[in-house]
Design a protein around this motif. Sequence first.
Motif, short mmCIF file in Angstrom:
data_model
loop_
_atom_site.label_atom_id
_atom_site.label_comp_id
_atom_site.label_asym_id
_atom_site.label_seq_id
_atom_site.Cartn_x
_atom_site.Cartn_y
_atom_site.Cartn_z
N GLN A 1 0.86 -1.18 0.00
CA GLN A 1 0.00 0.00 0.00
C GLN A 1 0.89 1.23 0.00
O GLN A 1 1.56 1.52 0.99
CB GLN A 1 -0.91 -0.01 1.23
N LYS A 2 0.94 1.93 -1.11
CA LYS A 2 1.83 3.09 -1.25
C LYS A 2 1.01 4.38 -1.33
O LYS A 2 -0.14 4.36 -1.76
CB LYS A 2 2.68 2.95 -2.51
N MET A 3 1.64 5.46 -0.92
CA MET A 3 0.99 6.76 -0.99
C MET A 3 0.99 7.31 -2.41
O MET A 3 0.13 8.08 -2.80
CB MET A 3 1.66 7.75 -0.04
N GLY A 4 1.98 6.96 -3.18
CA GLY A 4 2.10 7.45 -4.55
C GLY A 4 2.54 6.33 -5.46
O GLY A 4 2.75 5.20 -5.04
N ASN A 5 2.69 6.63 -6.73
CA ASN A 5 3.16 5.67 -7.73
C ASN A 5 2.34 4.37 -7.69
O ASN A 5 2.87 3.28 -7.65
CB ASN A 5 4.65 5.37 -7.53
N ARG A 6 1.04 4.51 -7.70
CA ARG A 6 0.16 3.33 -7.62
C ARG A 6 0.08 2.55 -8.93
O ARG A 6 -0.42 1.45 -8.95
CB ARG A 6 -1.22 3.76 -7.17
N GLY A 7 0.59 3.11 -10.01
CA GLY A 7 0.60 2.38 -11.28
C GLY A 7 1.62 1.27 -11.30
O GLY A 7 1.50 0.32 -12.05
N GLN A 8 2.63 1.40 -10.47
CA GLN A 8 3.69 0.38 -10.40
C GLN A 8 3.50 -0.41 -9.11
O GLN A 8 3.87 0.02 -8.03
CB GLN A 8 5.07 1.04 -10.43
N LEU A 9 2.89 -1.58 -9.25
CA LEU A 9 2.64 -2.42 -8.08
C LEU A 9 3.94 -3.05 -7.59
O LEU A 9 4.76 -3.49 -8.40
CB LEU A 9 1.65 -3.52 -8.43
N THR A 10 4.13 -3.08 -6.29
CA THR A 10 5.28 -3.76 -5.71
C THR A 10 4.79 -4.76 -4.65
O THR A 10 3.78 -4.53 -4.00
CB THR A 10 6.27 -2.78 -5.04
N ALA A 11 5.52 -5.85 -4.53
CA ALA A 11 5.19 -6.87 -3.53
C ALA A 11 6.43 -7.73 -3.30
O ALA A 11 7.36 -7.73 -4.10
CB ALA A 11 4.02 -7.74 -3.98
N ASP A 12 6.41 -8.48 -2.21
CA ASP A 12 7.47 -9.44 -1.94
C ASP A 12 7.24 -10.71 -2.74
O ASP A 12 6.11 -11.04 -3.10
CB ASP A 12 7.50 -9.80 -0.45
N VAL A 13 8.34 -11.43 -3.01
CA VAL A 13 8.27 -12.72 -3.69
C VAL A 13 9.09 -13.71 -2.87
O VAL A 13 10.22 -13.42 -2.49
CB VAL A 13 8.83 -12.63 -5.13
N TRP A 14 8.49 -14.87 -2.57
CA TRP A 14 9.15 -15.92 -1.79
C TRP A 14 9.41 -17.12 -2.69
O TRP A 14 8.56 -17.48 -3.52
CB TRP A 14 8.29 -16.37 -0.63
N PHE A 15 10.55 -17.75 -2.48
CA PHE A 15 10.92 -18.97 -3.19
C PHE A 15 11.24 -20.04 -2.14
O PHE A 15 12.13 -19.85 -1.33
CB PHE A 15 12.15 -18.75 -4.07
N GLU A 16 10.49 -21.14 -2.16
CA GLU A 16 10.71 -22.20 -1.19
C GLU A 16 10.88 -23.53 -1.93
O GLU A 16 9.92 -24.10 -2.45
CB GLU A 16 9.54 -22.29 -0.22
N ASP A 17 12.14 -23.98 -1.99
CA ASP A 17 12.48 -25.23 -2.67
C ASP A 17 11.93 -25.27 -4.09
O ASP A 17 11.37 -26.27 -4.54
CB ASP A 17 12.00 -26.45 -1.88
N VAL A 18 12.10 -24.18 -4.83
CA VAL A 18 11.63 -24.09 -6.20
C VAL A 18 12.65 -24.78 -7.11
O VAL A 18 13.83 -24.42 -7.11
CB VAL A 18 11.45 -22.62 -6.64
N GLU A 19 12.21 -25.79 -7.85
CA GLU A 19 13.10 -26.52 -8.75
C GLU A 19 13.10 -25.85 -10.11
O GLU A 19 12.05 -25.61 -10.70
CB GLU A 19 12.66 -27.97 -8.88
#
Length: 133
Positions: free
Chosen positions: A100-118
């Motif tokens: 949830q950002k105050m500005g720049n809402r056109g560019q979505l950001t989020a975390d990415v998790w990798f768990e034992d990804v082959e």
Amino acid sequence: MAAVFDVHCILAGNVLTHGTEAQHQRWLRPVAEGTIVGAFATTEPAASPDLSPQAVQAVAVRHGDTWVLNGRKRWISNSPVAGFIVDTGLPGVRVGEPDQKMGNRGQLTADVWFEDVELMDDALPGGEPEQPR
């Protein structure tokens, strides 16, 4: 608008610079046509901008014929809507809710998790790395 397009283009530039011919064919056309949105995951929770080896937590380790990727990437632009060389539909890949950002809402950001990804070698930019001599 420039921020949205910037990340998309940086992915394309990295694939052009480091990618194999097969990766060029698989990723550049869809990015150029706009059928996928580009993103690249560099920032990590404990990493400074210089990405010193001590701070990097997301690591892919060779395991037989595959690579096993574990770790977390933080504040990844376009991640909620993007296509990556690491397919977000693979088991063990999870993209978080958009920040949830105050500005720049056109560019979505989020975390990415990798768990034992082959991953196969074709998921590495440039293919399989050269072995040390």
